[in-house]
Design a protein around this motif. Structure first.
Motif, mmCIF file in Angstrom:
data_model
loop_
_atom_site.group_PDB
_atom_site.id
_atom_site.type_symbol
_atom_site.label_atom_id
_atom_site.label_comp_id
_atom_site.label_asym_id
_atom_site.label_seq_id
_atom_site.Cartn_x
_atom_site.Cartn_y
_atom_site.Cartn_z
ATOM 1 N N THR A 34 12.012 -10.774 -25.359
ATOM 2 C CA THR A 34 10.720 -11.178 -24.786
ATOM 3 C C THR A 34 10.302 -10.119 -23.786
ATOM 4 O OG1 THR A 34 11.851 -12.459 -23.079
ATOM 5 C CG2 THR A 34 11.108 -13.666 -24.994
ATOM 6 N N ASN A 87 2.518 -6.508 -16.928
ATOM 7 C CA ASN A 87 1.540 -6.853 -15.895
ATOM 8 C C ASN A 87 1.168 -5.594 -15.123
ATOM 9 O OD1 ASN A 87 -0.057 -8.215 -14.131
ATOM 10 N ND2 ASN A 87 1.610 -9.233 -13.023
ATOM 11 N N ASP A 92 7.184 -8.933 -21.055
ATOM 12 C CA ASP A 92 6.005 -9.368 -20.309
ATOM 13 C C ASP A 92 5.439 -8.163 -19.565
ATOM 14 O OD1 ASP A 92 4.174 -11.093 -19.287
ATOM 15 O OD2 ASP A 92 5.388 -11.683 -17.563
#
Length: 738
Positions: free
Chosen positions: A691, A695, A693
């Motif tokens: 996973t 930002n 992520d």
């Protein structure tokens, strides 16, 4: 040759004894030196044939404990005598009556307290917890018992080198679980820090060495920084005619490691590696004003962080700690913690409870430490829960920080951090707590579960129809509230348990099975209950259908045709291993014994070959293998020593183990492709999940993959860290419970 060694030892014993007398000398009165000499000779004679695990004469230990009592805790003659004699009754023919006759009732009472709480590693869970409860009971009589016990533990930790690895892990875990927080609570900050550092040294040796080495490497730069930082402050404080000392000290290795772990950062990114302490010599009545004046001077030179101001001068901590803390920005862009206090406050901060007495006037109000000890006493008197439950309750309750709140009439109440309106109600009075409906906080209506903040003013609303419920235990944190609610519920539970037991007995009679200890234990495990009482209660309450016992009977018959003995603790494991292998052993070989003994790898820490591990005998899931650095290891080892078994890996390359990696870096096109290429193609590793992520151009990824052992994992981590854009690759534990 041996005579020479004994002669050298005799000289060394005398040298250590004289060193003890030298530090004690300033406060010795009339007959004190004679009494200490008598205690020393009694201890020397009692232990003359005994040696420690290291091979040293046993007398070194009581001498060292006495030295810590004087030098590091600041205790007096009674404590020195008690420390010298603390193992005599347990190890020799001498009785408490002999101590009373030769050294008086005070010393006898302390020795009695210390003897009751020795042998912490006796076989059995509740035995350990029971010892801890006994130790706290002695708080009510004489706090010196616990202070000497802490000194005893500190010396044992300092000399842990000579113990077996198994004992090192058990003793270290118990130290971090109980003794370090207890030292903190009694205000012994330097001892608390040393106990934490020693815990880390023996449980995570490599990490300890790395941080210690990095602190050594950065020492010169740190000293220069401190010198530059304090130079303008020294000048200004001198100009204002302050009598002061400024010290700079590095944070403890354990607290640096904690910060690295919590914030998931390397050593280089821990900025507040040290604190500056300004200690003032001023009269008692000028203390508060002087500390705030110094704060004003510090913040003239350096910008403070407004969220990091801690005023423990106006409201001292519950252990008597007083100090003014602020975190300021240095000229080089680093945050620095500055502690401002007086000599009196500093001595209380270093020597805690013992120093507090030195500064106490006869007419002075009850101090915060005494309030705390009174709360401990109340808790012990009210509590009749199981010993283990008690220890957990005690730790969460009395080792926490506090919240300061007010009654409608403006009276200050100090409650544990996280306390709710219901905790406040019970603190006022048991009857008010039991009938509490809700509360008004700062004139606004709030529920029972409202968590109190510093400065809240609370008014309690009651109703005669209200009664405590099990649900209340979910949101109360104070021991008084918990024990009173449990007391109400216990009577109800007793009735239901008796009904449940009757129902089980009736059902078993129909099935022609006796209700004995073995059957009860098997039923408990089958229905996933921790104790027989819990099982009977659940039957009485209707949570467990008594007709399910039919299925249990069938399963029991199947089992009786299979395995011979259920593994319930380390002793039964050793019996089982002997049957399986035909040799005596207390070691589980992971890989070899898989088909013959049930064990699984704990999900809370995902151990892989190469990790330092231990086995834990669970109630009904067989043996679980944990890493020694597992988040649950401390609690398991300190509370359930009798269920811990030694375990080690055998080389088995064909088996793959699940491990987790956390990867951070700057995002770019094709990054995931590059990572998976190394994992799957180059190193032929299977991935279970990935996973990622992103930002603002920064990415954080979690990958679960299968590896053979720690070496295999290290190679993979090195390769991944070389990928362009990757900043950090670390292993993580999946944080589920044991």
């Amino acid at each position: 040759m041996e005579t020479v060694d004994l002669e050298l030892e005799r000289k060394e014993i005398l040298r250590r004894y004289r060193r003890l007398l030298k530090v004690a000398k300033p406060f010795l009165k009339d007959n004190d030196a004679k009494l200490i000499k008598k205690a020393f000779n009694t201890s020397l004679e009692a232990h003359k044939e005994m040696r420690r695990k290291s091979g040293e004469p046993y007398i070194y230990h009581p001498l060292a404990v006495a030295q810590i009592c004087v030098e590091e805790i600041g205790l007096g003659t009674t404590s020195i005598v008690s420390a010298l004699l603390h193992d005599v009754v347990e190890d020799t023919e001498l009785e408490i009556e002999d101590i009373d006759r030769d050294f008086g009732p005070k010393v006898a009472k302390i020795i009695d307290g210390l003897t009751k709480i020795s042998g912490v590693f006796e076989y059995g869970t509740s035995q350990q917890a029971e010892n801890f409860r006994k130790m706290l009971l002695t708080l009510s009589d004489d706090v010196r018992v616990i202070l000497i016990k802490i000194a005893d533990r500190l010396h044992n930790m300092r000399t842990l080198e000579s113990m077996s690895r198994n004992q090192q892990l058990k003793i270290s875990s118990e130290t971090i679980y109980i003794y370090a927080p207890l030292a903190h609570r009694l205000g012994l900050y330097s001892i608390k820090s040393e106990l934490e550092d020693l815990y880390l040294k023996y449980t995570e040796g490599d990490i300890y060495k790395q941080i210690a080495e990095k602190l050594r490497e950065t020492k010169a730069a740190r000293e220069k920084f401190i010198k530059d930082f304090i130079a303008p402050l020294e000048k200004e404080l001198t100009d204002h005619s302050f009598d002061f000392v400024i010290k700079g000290r590095p944070k403890s290795i354990y607290s640096i490691w904690n910060k690295m772990k919590k914030q998931k950062i390397p050593f280089e990114e821990v900025y507040d590696l040290f604190a500056i302490r300004i200690i003032l010599n001023t009269r008692l009545e000028h203390e508060k004003a002087a500390c705030w004046q110094v704060y004003s001077i510090v913040t003239d030179f350096y910008k403070p962080n407004p969220d990091r101001l801690r005023d423990w001068i106006s409201t001292p901590r519950a252990n008597g700690y007083e100090s003014l803390h602020t975190t300021v920005m240095s000229k080089t862009g680093q945050w620095v913690e500055v502690q401002i206090r007086t000599e009196r406050m500093d001595e209380i901060a270093e020597k805690g409870y013992a120093a507090h007495w030195k500064y106490k006037d006869n007419g002075a109000q009850e101090s915060a430490v005494e309030v705390w000890i009174r709360r401990v006493r109340e808790m012990l008197e009210q509590d009749n829960s199981s010993a283990i439950e008690f220890v957990d309750d005690f730790r969460t309750n009395l080792f926490n920080e506090e919240v300061f709140v007010f009654t409608p009439k403006g009276e200050l109440k100090i409650l544990p951090h996280g306390a709710t309106a219901l905790d406040f109600a019970f603190d006022i009075h048991t009857e008010i707590g039991s009938h509490c409906l809700g509360a008004k906080v700062n004139q606004k209506l709030v529920p029972l579960s409202y968590i109190l903040n510093n400065g809240d003013q609370i008014e309690i609303l009651t109703s005669s129809k209200q009664k405590p419920s099990e649900d209340w235990l979910r949101f109360v944190v104070s021991s008084k509230a918990r024990s009173k609610i449990k007391e109400y519920l216990r009577e109800d539970k007793k009735k239901l348990t008796a009904q449940g037991k009757e129902m089980v007995e009736r059902k078993l009679r129909q099935l022609h099975i006796d209700l004995n200890n073995i059957t009860t234990n098997q039923l408990r495990a089958y229905f996933n209950c921790k104790t027989p009482i819990e099982l009977f209660y659940k039957v009485g309450k209707g949570f467990v259908d008594v007709n399910e016992i039919n299925k249990f009977k069938n399963l029991r018959q199947e089992k009786s045709n299979g395995k011979s003995e259920e593994i319930s603790d380390a002793k039964t494991f050793e019996n089982q291993i002997k049957k399986v292998r035909g040799v005596e052993s207390d070691m589980l070989l992971i890989g070899e014994d898989m088909d013959r003994i049930d064990y699984i790898l704990a999900k809370c820490c995902n151990p892989i070959p190469g990790d330092d591990v231990f086995g834990f005998v669970t109630v009904n899931e067989g043996i679980k293998i944990h890493r020694t650095s597992c988040p649950n290891a401390v609690e398991l080892m300190s509370n359930y020593g009798y269920r811990i078994i030694k375990a080690k890996w055998t080389s088995q390359k064909e088996i793959a183990f699940l491990a987790g990696l956390r990867i951070t870096g700057t995002d770019r096109v094709g990054l995931v492709n590059d990572l998976t290429k190394i994992i799957s193609n180059e190193l032929k590793v299977n991935m279970r999940s990935i996973t990622i992520d992103t930002n603002d151009g920064i990415f954080e990824g979690y990958i679960m993959l299968f590896v053979h052992d720690t070496k295999h994992l290290e190679i993979l981590m090195k390769k991944l860290s070389k990928v362009a854009g990757i900043v950090n690759v670390t292993r993580f534990d999946s944080q589920t419970t044991a």
